[in-house]
Design a protein around this motif. Structure first.
Motif, PDB file in Angstrom:
ATOM      1  N   ALA A  72     -29.111 -29.594   5.445  1.00 11.77           N
ATOM      2  CA  ALA A  72     -29.302 -30.080   6.813  1.00 11.77           C
ATOM      3  C   ALA A  72     -30.019 -31.416   6.816  1.00 11.77           C
ATOM      4  CB  ALA A  72     -30.075 -29.055   7.629  1.00 11.77           C
ATOM      5  N   HIS A 127     -32.965 -19.327  13.684  1.00 11.60           N
ATOM      6  CA  HIS A 127     -33.814 -20.467  14.027  1.00 11.60           C
ATOM      7  C   HIS A 127     -35.277 -20.067  13.964  1.00 11.60           C
ATOM      8  CE1 HIS A 127     -35.010 -24.273  15.786  1.00 11.60           C
ATOM      9  NE2 HIS A 127     -35.789 -23.614  16.619  1.00 11.60           N
ATOM     10  N   GLU A 155     -26.853 -32.523  15.006  1.00 12.69           N
ATOM     11  CA  GLU A 155     -26.286 -31.216  15.347  1.00 12.69           C
ATOM     12  C   GLU A 155     -26.242 -30.271  14.143  1.00 12.69           C
ATOM     13  OE1 GLU A 155     -24.709 -34.348  18.055  1.00 12.69           O
ATOM     14  OE2 GLU A 155     -24.777 -34.113  15.858  1.00 12.69           O
ATOM     15  N   THR A 179     -27.999 -28.403  12.061  1.00 12.55           N
ATOM     16  CA  THR A 179     -29.322 -27.815  11.883  1.00 12.55           C
ATOM     17  C   THR A 179     -29.276 -26.715  10.824  1.00 12.55           C
ATOM     18  OG1 THR A 179     -28.890 -26.183  13.598  1.00 12.55           O
ATOM     19  CG2 THR A 179     -29.908 -28.266  14.294  1.00 12.55           C
ATOM     20  N   LYS A 237     -34.665 -31.127  13.282  1.00 17.85           N
ATOM     21  CA  LYS A 237     -33.690 -30.210  12.704  1.00 17.85           C
ATOM     22  C   LYS A 237     -34.092 -28.762  12.920  1.00 17.85           C
ATOM     23  CE  LYS A 237     -30.651 -32.947  10.481  1.00 17.85           C
ATOM     24  NZ  LYS A 237     -29.201 -32.821  10.439  1.00 17.85           N
ATOM     25  N   GLY A 238     -35.364 -28.497  13.111  1.00 21.53           N
ATOM     26  CA  GLY A 238     -35.804 -27.140  13.359  1.00 21.53           C
ATOM     27  C   GLY A 238     -36.069 -26.363  12.085  1.00 21.53           C
ATOM     28  N   ASP A 243     -40.412 -24.651  14.163  1.00 28.42           N
ATOM     29  CA  ASP A 243     -40.198 -26.014  13.693  1.00 28.42           C
ATOM     30  C   ASP A 243     -41.075 -26.302  12.483  1.00 28.42           C
ATOM     31  OD1 ASP A 243     -38.332 -26.573  15.582  1.00 28.42           O
ATOM     32  OD2 ASP A 243     -39.715 -27.572  16.950  1.00 28.42           O
TER      33      ASP A 243
END
Length: 326
Positions: free
Chosen positions: A37, A168, A44, A46, A19-20, A171
């Motif tokens: 999320a 973003h 998709e 995220t 998912k990041g 991770d």
């Protein structure tokens, strides 16, 4: 690999690494975006997609209201809220104005729209179709057999997908092991990217801080009083609470755990590391948590965020004082 998200008033939720991570969002939104999320089985959805969508909908403004009557940070119309809204934050009311309720409802709706997009057979990116359904209604997507030729909707989809990278983050971090130490570090790791705020934060999460004449300033102004975040010791306190109720300051945390000193060669995940001016306990100024592999998890200083950093460079090496095991 998976990490565990722990909300102050919610059960632990596993977050798949795929998912990041997340950055550049208000601290009070962060745990809910990650949770929303995580609860969706569609890869998709995220955190960065949800964050970009919230930014486009309201700019993370909890009091946002559109001319059409959409309400709150996720901009739900009353009829749509009746379908997706729940009391996710446990305060006794399902409200589109509450951050937790709104973000979790956004996640549920987007997750459903992604499933519909995949089963529709319509061409194009399923994220585009889902976002178009959120903005214009799924009926409009079905009628167009794709993203509707509506200027507002097409711009909405384009802007959100283009701005995802802004939100973003790295991770999620893999923290190995079980027991109080690793669990505490996993909890603290959910706050990576949260701003440093001198005097801010505590057992319930991040908060604004204060300035004391020397600390908390940036560019000549008191940044802490306007920044929702953690300082070094409040992050540690938050991580171990409520199972271990550590005191508030770095020096006091050393005093409370100093009977369990640990050598640098024997560090385990969750051990506390301390730095001192002058090499004595009375001058301890920083605490971090050992995260394994020679790294620490810490809230470093004003202008920085909660981070993973090498032990050797987290703070001046000459100031390293010692470690304890809570």
């Amino acid at each position: 690999m998976a990490m565990v998200l722990v909300d102050d008033d919610a059960e632990a939720t596993e977050i798949p690494a795929a998912k990041g991570g997340l950055r550049a969002v208000p601290a009070e939104f962060r745990p809910w975006i990650l949770k929303a999320a995580a609860e969706c089985k569609q890869p998709e959805l995220t955190p960065s997609l949800l964050a970009a969508q919230l930014n486009q909908e309201s700019g993370f403004q909890t009091t946002a209201r559109s001319g059409a009557g959409a309400q709150g940070p996720a901009q739900f119309m009353p009829a749509t809220w009746a379908t997706w809204g729940r009391d996710s934050d446990g305060n006794g009311e399902a409200s589109p104005w509450d951050i937790g309720d709104a973000v979790m409802a956004q996640g549920r709706m987007m997750c459903s729209l992604l499933r519909q997009a995949k089963s529709s057979g319509f061409p194009g990116d399923v994220r585009e179709l889902a976002l178009a359904g959120y903005n214009a209604g799924w009926g409009a997507v079905e009628a167009a057999r794709g993203v509707p030729h509506i200027a507002e909707t097409q711009n909405y989809v384009k802007v959100i997908l283009a701005s995802m990278e802004r939100f973003h983050g790295a991770d999620p971090v893999e923290i190995s092991g079980s027991g109080d130490g690793p669990e505490a570090v996993r909890k603290a790791a959910t706050r990576i990217g949260t701003p440093y705020s001198y005097g801010g934060g505590g057992p319930k999460g991040p908060s604004t801080g204060f300035c004391d004449g020397r600390n908390g300033y940036s560019g000549g102004r008191c940044a802490a009083s306007a920044t929702v975040g953690f300082d070094c010791s409040s992050l540690v306190q938050y991580a171990y609470w409520p199972d271990l109720q550590l005191p508030r300051t770095a020096a006091a945390q050393f005093g409370a755990t100093s009977d369990h000193a640990v050598s640098r060669q024997d560090l385990k995940v969750g051990d506390l590391l301390f730095w001192s001016h002058g090499g004595d306990a009375g001058s301890i100024y920083h605490v971090a948590m050992y995260a394994g592999d020679g790294n620490v998890l810490q809230a470093p200083r004003t202008g920085r965020d909660v981070e993973i950093a090498p032990l050797t460079s987290a703070m001046p090496e000459s100031d390293y004082y010692g470690a304890t095991r809570p």
